[in-house]
Design a protein around this motif. Structure first.
Motif, PDB file in Angstrom:
ATOM      1  N   HIS A  14      30.995  49.417  52.157  1.00 28.48           N
ATOM      2  CA  HIS A  14      32.431  49.352  51.923  1.00 28.48           C
ATOM      3  C   HIS A  14      32.779  49.292  50.438  1.00 28.48           C
ATOM      4  O   HIS A  14      33.791  49.857  50.018  1.00 28.48           O
ATOM      5  CB  HIS A  14      33.026  48.121  52.624  1.00 28.48           C
ATOM      6  CG  HIS A  14      33.278  48.334  54.075  1.00 28.48           C
ATOM      7  ND1 HIS A  14      34.374  48.995  54.562  1.00 28.48           N
ATOM      8  CD2 HIS A  14      32.543  47.985  55.163  1.00 28.48           C
ATOM      9  CE1 HIS A  14      34.325  49.031  55.877  1.00 28.48           C
ATOM     10  NE2 HIS A  14      33.224  48.428  56.271  1.00 28.48           N
ATOM     11  N   ASN A  15      31.989  48.583  49.655  1.00 22.84           N
ATOM     12  CA  ASN A  15      32.330  48.438  48.239  1.00 22.84           C
ATOM     13  C   ASN A  15      31.066  48.346  47.398  1.00 22.84           C
ATOM     14  O   ASN A  15      30.698  47.269  46.930  1.00 22.84           O
ATOM     15  CB  ASN A  15      33.226  47.207  48.010  1.00 22.84           C
ATOM     16  CG  ASN A  15      32.900  46.073  48.951  1.00 22.84           C
ATOM     17  OD1 ASN A  15      31.770  45.589  48.968  1.00 22.84           O
ATOM     18  ND2 ASN A  15      33.872  45.624  49.722  1.00 22.84           N
ATOM     19  N   PRO A  16      30.381  49.471  47.164  1.00 29.31           N
ATOM     20  CA  PRO A  16      29.100  49.456  46.460  1.00 29.31           C
ATOM     21  C   PRO A  16      29.182  48.944  45.026  1.00 29.31           C
ATOM     22  O   PRO A  16      28.284  48.231  44.580  1.00 29.31           O
ATOM     23  CB  PRO A  16      28.665  50.928  46.512  1.00 29.31           C
ATOM     24  CG  PRO A  16      29.910  51.700  46.797  1.00 29.31           C
ATOM     25  CD  PRO A  16      30.771  50.826  47.630  1.00 29.31           C
ATOM     26  N   GLU A  17      30.240  49.283  44.303  1.00 31.75           N
ATOM     27  CA  GLU A  17      30.335  48.836  42.912  1.00 31.75           C
ATOM     28  C   GLU A  17      30.470  47.320  42.841  1.00 31.75           C
ATOM     29  O   GLU A  17      29.781  46.645  42.069  1.00 31.75           O
ATOM     30  CB  GLU A  17      31.532  49.492  42.225  1.00 31.75           C
ATOM     31  CG  GLU A  17      31.697  49.074  40.760  1.00 31.75           C
ATOM     32  CD  GLU A  17      32.961  49.634  40.139  1.00 31.75           C
ATOM     33  OE1 GLU A  17      33.253  49.284  38.993  1.00 31.75           O
ATOM     34  OE2 GLU A  17      33.661  50.411  40.817  1.00 31.75           O
ATOM     35  N   PHE A  18      31.379  46.787  43.649  1.00 30.96           N
ATOM     36  CA  PHE A  18      31.555  45.338  43.700  1.00 30.96           C
ATOM     37  C   PHE A  18      30.255  44.658  44.110  1.00 30.96           C
ATOM     38  O   PHE A  18      29.841  43.662  43.515  1.00 30.96           O
ATOM     39  CB  PHE A  18      32.676  45.002  44.682  1.00 30.96           C
ATOM     40  CG  PHE A  18      32.960  43.532  44.817  1.00 30.96           C
ATOM     41  CD1 PHE A  18      33.855  42.907  43.978  1.00 30.96           C
ATOM     42  CD2 PHE A  18      32.327  42.770  45.793  1.00 30.96           C
ATOM     43  CE1 PHE A  18      34.120  41.554  44.103  1.00 30.96           C
ATOM     44  CE2 PHE A  18      32.588  41.425  45.920  1.00 30.96           C
ATOM     45  CZ  PHE A  18      33.489  40.812  45.072  1.00 30.96           C
ATOM     46  N   ASN A 146      53.740  43.359  41.456  1.00 33.05           N
ATOM     47  CA  ASN A 146      52.732  43.613  40.419  1.00 33.05           C
ATOM     48  C   ASN A 146      51.687  44.644  40.838  1.00 33.05           C
ATOM     49  O   ASN A 146      50.711  44.880  40.124  1.00 33.05           O
ATOM     50  CB  ASN A 146      52.023  42.303  40.057  1.00 33.05           C
ATOM     51  CG  ASN A 146      52.934  41.332  39.334  1.00 33.05           C
ATOM     52  OD1 ASN A 146      53.299  41.527  38.185  1.00 33.05           O
ATOM     53  ND2 ASN A 146      53.309  40.263  40.027  1.00 33.05           N
ATOM     54  N   ALA A 147      51.884  45.277  41.991  1.00 35.72           N
ATOM     55  CA  ALA A 147      50.849  46.114  42.590  1.00 35.72           C
ATOM     56  C   ALA A 147      50.413  47.262  41.688  1.00 35.72           C
ATOM     57  O   ALA A 147      49.207  47.507  41.518  1.00 35.72           O
ATOM     58  CB  ALA A 147      51.337  46.652  43.939  1.00 35.72           C
ATOM     59  N   GLU A 148      51.347  47.996  41.121  1.00 39.40           N
ATOM     60  CA  GLU A 148      50.978  49.166  40.328  1.00 39.40           C
ATOM     61  C   GLU A 148      50.128  48.784  39.120  1.00 39.40           C
ATOM     62  O   GLU A 148      49.127  49.433  38.820  1.00 39.40           O
ATOM     63  CB  GLU A 148      52.228  49.925  39.877  1.00 39.40           C
ATOM     64  CG  GLU A 148      52.897  50.699  40.986  1.00 39.40           C
ATOM     65  CD  GLU A 148      53.426  52.052  40.522  1.00 39.40           C
ATOM     66  OE1 GLU A 148      53.225  52.417  39.344  1.00 39.40           O
ATOM     67  OE2 GLU A 148      54.017  52.749  41.355  1.00 39.40           O
ATOM     68  N   ARG A 149      50.516  47.730  38.452  1.00 42.58           N
ATOM     69  CA  ARG A 149      49.753  47.339  37.262  1.00 42.58           C
ATOM     70  C   ARG A 149      48.372  46.813  37.647  1.00 42.58           C
ATOM     71  O   ARG A 149      47.394  47.046  36.938  1.00 42.58           O
ATOM     72  CB  ARG A 149      50.519  46.292  36.455  1.00 42.58           C
ATOM     73  CG  ARG A 149      49.880  46.025  35.107  1.00 42.58           C
ATOM     74  CD  ARG A 149      50.712  45.123  34.246  1.00 42.58           C
ATOM     75  NE  ARG A 149      50.026  44.857  32.976  1.00 42.58           N
ATOM     76  CZ  ARG A 149      50.423  43.970  32.074  1.00 42.58           C
ATOM     77  NH1 ARG A 149      51.542  43.277  32.278  1.00 42.58           N
ATOM     78  NH2 ARG A 149      49.737  43.778  30.968  1.00 42.58           N
ATOM     79  N   ILE A 150      48.276  46.089  38.745  1.00 47.14           N
ATOM     80  CA  ILE A 150      46.980  45.587  39.210  1.00 47.14           C
ATOM     81  C   ILE A 150      46.020  46.750  39.427  1.00 47.14           C
ATOM     82  O   ILE A 150      44.862  46.723  38.999  1.00 47.14           O
ATOM     83  CB  ILE A 150      47.158  44.780  40.510  1.00 47.14           C
ATOM     84  CG1 ILE A 150      47.847  43.444  40.223  1.00 47.14           C
ATOM     85  CG2 ILE A 150      45.804  44.537  41.192  1.00 47.14           C
ATOM     86  CD1 ILE A 150      48.280  42.688  41.473  1.00 47.14           C
ATOM     87  N   VAL A 151      46.503  47.791  40.098  1.00 47.44           N
ATOM     88  CA  VAL A 151      45.659  48.948  40.382  1.00 47.44           C
ATOM     89  C   VAL A 151      45.337  49.716  39.103  1.00 47.44           C
ATOM     90  O   VAL A 151      44.183  50.092  38.858  1.00 47.44           O
ATOM     91  CB  VAL A 151      46.340  49.865  41.416  1.00 47.44           C
ATOM     92  CG1 VAL A 151      45.540  51.149  41.603  1.00 47.44           C
ATOM     93  CG2 VAL A 151      46.487  49.133  42.755  1.00 47.44           C
ATOM     94  N   LYS A 152      46.327  49.955  38.259  1.00 47.60           N
ATOM     95  CA  LYS A 152      46.109  50.702  37.020  1.00 47.60           C
ATOM     96  C   LYS A 152      45.123  49.992  36.101  1.00 47.60           C
ATOM     97  O   LYS A 152      44.333  50.629  35.393  1.00 47.60           O
ATOM     98  CB  LYS A 152      47.442  50.926  36.299  1.00 47.60           C
ATOM     99  CG  LYS A 152      48.353  51.937  36.981  1.00 47.60           C
ATOM    100  CD  LYS A 152      49.716  51.998  36.313  1.00 47.60           C
ATOM    101  CE  LYS A 152      49.639  52.612  34.920  1.00 47.60           C
ATOM    102  NZ  LYS A 152      51.002  52.762  34.340  1.00 47.60           N
ATOM    103  N   HIS A 198      39.885  53.119  44.204  1.00 53.59           N
ATOM    104  CA  HIS A 198      39.338  52.277  45.265  1.00 53.59           C
ATOM    105  C   HIS A 198      39.442  50.795  44.896  1.00 53.59           C
ATOM    106  O   HIS A 198      39.043  49.935  45.671  1.00 53.59           O
ATOM    107  CB  HIS A 198      37.875  52.632  45.550  1.00 53.59           C
ATOM    108  CG  HIS A 198      36.971  52.484  44.366  1.00 53.59           C
ATOM    109  ND1 HIS A 198      36.964  53.391  43.331  1.00 53.59           N
ATOM    110  CD2 HIS A 198      36.051  51.546  44.056  1.00 53.59           C
ATOM    111  CE1 HIS A 198      36.070  53.008  42.432  1.00 53.59           C
ATOM    112  NE2 HIS A 198      35.505  51.887  42.847  1.00 53.59           N
ATOM    113  N   LEU A 199      39.971  50.489  43.710  1.00 53.68           N
ATOM    114  CA  LEU A 199      40.132  49.115  43.253  1.00 53.68           C
ATOM    115  C   LEU A 199      41.601  48.711  43.304  1.00 53.68           C
ATOM    116  O   LEU A 199      42.481  49.537  43.087  1.00 53.68           O
ATOM    117  CB  LEU A 199      39.620  48.968  41.812  1.00 53.68           C
ATOM    118  CG  LEU A 199      38.122  49.190  41.583  1.00 53.68           C
ATOM    119  CD1 LEU A 199      37.799  49.088  40.089  1.00 53.68           C
ATOM    120  CD2 LEU A 199      37.291  48.194  42.368  1.00 53.68           C
TER     121      LEU A 199
END
Length: 397
Positions: A14-18, A146-152, A198-199
């Motif tokens: 599900h989340n290999p980088e993490f 705050n969603a857009e900034r969190i993702v960006k 994906h983050l």
């Protein structure tokens, strides 16, 4: 429930980088436990995880919370008074520079509610520019705006508190809190699609109490469309007056330290939890197959659940490794090892450089006293969340 190892494969898929970065940190923690704890004479070189309790303020009053709940140690006007002592963001920037240059640890931000810290979003962005992994624990009520900034900005993980489906959750955490969290999840997912990201990975953290344990399957059923990466079921940090009294004597005798924070966990919300019934609920939870890992902390033998809640002095995890690989920064600059029990202070970042504190005299003394204590624990540590997560499993549990 006896082991969480079965979820490792799912986590990687599900989340290999993490998972890769988390594995690196856990490897460093293990190394510190095996080598530095045994041979370091109170000192260590393996800093893997740093916690920032960045503010004492919160917009919710969750009943079981040790800070602002029924027996919370930050109740009333005390939290507002304490908030005047918060560390300025400029000092945190310098601290992040120090940590990123030397250890590149995982950063875990929490509170209170971290979004109430002035400049929080700027600080979070600064951490991500240093290529360090950032996780934020939040009640979720500020995610939507705050969603857009969190993702960006590329936050790595969001740990969002939910304790049940709408009615159960709101009875514990406050009216309207469930719907705000759901709106936050929706906004984050929309922003991830917009920016093809994906983050962040998102997960729910549920604190078990006698108010919600019978209804966990309802929450899982309702959460299947939130695009989650995990659901952590925290069995809860609980204590009682006898344990508090023993901890008070021990800390004064061994470390010349007064305590106050443990009292916030003497809530009684563990009373009457039926282990057999809880086990059946967890079977229902896993049978729902939501498509993401469901993790219990601690992973415990179902036969031991009733005793876990009824006999709070029973040791189920021992030999806490936390002070050899992790550190906590409090909102006022105090540095300590125990996230929920910040009574013993090893220094303050407003007065000294962090790495002088990390292996200073007070830090070394704490580690040595802990190592020499029965079961490698202080009396008050038997239900500490960090020990439940990182401590050594006791046979039978």
């Amino acid at each position: 429930m006896n082991t969480n190892y079965s979820i490792i494969g799912k986590m990687i898929r599900h989340n290999p980088e993490f998972s890769l970065k988390a594995a690196r940190a856990f490897t460093r923690m293990h190394t510190a436990t095996v080598i530095d704890r045994k041979f370091g004479k109170g000192k260590t070189k393996k800093l893997a995880l740093v916690y920032f309790r960045i503010t004492p303020l919160c917009n919710l009053r969750c009943l079981m919370c040790n800070q602002r709940g029924t027996n919370g140690v930050l109740n009333g006007a005390f939290a507002a008074k304490e908030a005047k002592k918060i560390v300025p963001v400029e000092r945190y920037y310098r601290l992040v520079d120090e940590l990123a240059a030397k250890d590149k640890p995982m950063f875990y931000m929490w509170g209170g509610e971290p979004f109430l810290y002035p400049g929080f979003m700027d600080l979070a962005e600064y951490i991500t520019t240093k290529k360090c992994m950032l996780s934020v624990n939040t009640n979720g009520t500020f995610l939507e705006q705050n969603a857009e900034r969190i993702v960006k900005n590329g936050w790595h993980a969001l740990f969002v508190s939910l304790d049940g489906f709408r009615d159960v959750n709101d009875k514990i955490r406050g009216d309207g809190s469930y719907d705000k969290v759901v709106a936050g999840f929706k906004a984050i997912n929309e922003a991830k699609k917009k920016y093809n990201s994906h983050l962040p990975y998102m997960g729910i953290v549920t604190t078990v109490s006698n108010m919600n344990y019978e209804y966990l399957d309802q929450l899982v059923a309702a959460s299947r469309d939130f695009d989650l990466a995990w659901h952590i079921i925290n069995l809860g940090t609980y204590t009682n007056k006898d344990i508090i009294a023993e901890q008070r004597v021990f800390m004064k005798d061994k470390l010349d330290c007064d305590i106050k924070c443990l009292e916030g966990f003497d809530t009684g919300f563990n009373a009457g939890i039926d282990g057999q019934k809880f086990s059946e609920i967890l079977k229902k939870v896993h049978a729902l197959k939501p498509g993401y890992p469901i993790i219990t902390v601690p992973a415990i033998n179902p036969d031991g659940i009733t005793e876990y809640y009824a006999d709070l002095a029973k040791v189920v995890r021992k030999e806490c490794p936390v002070p050899w690989s992790q550190v906590n920064f409090d909102y006022n600059g105090n540095v300590h090892f125990c996230a929920d029990y910040p009574d013993y202070i090893i220094g303050n970042i407003m007065d000294n450089d962090f790495y002088d504190i990390w292996n200073g005299e007070r830090a070394a003394k704490f580690r040595q006293v802990l190592k020499a204590s029965p079961n490698g624990l202080f009396p008050g540590c038997v239900r500490c969340y960090q020990n439940m997560l990182f401590g050594k499993k006791v046979k039978g549990y």
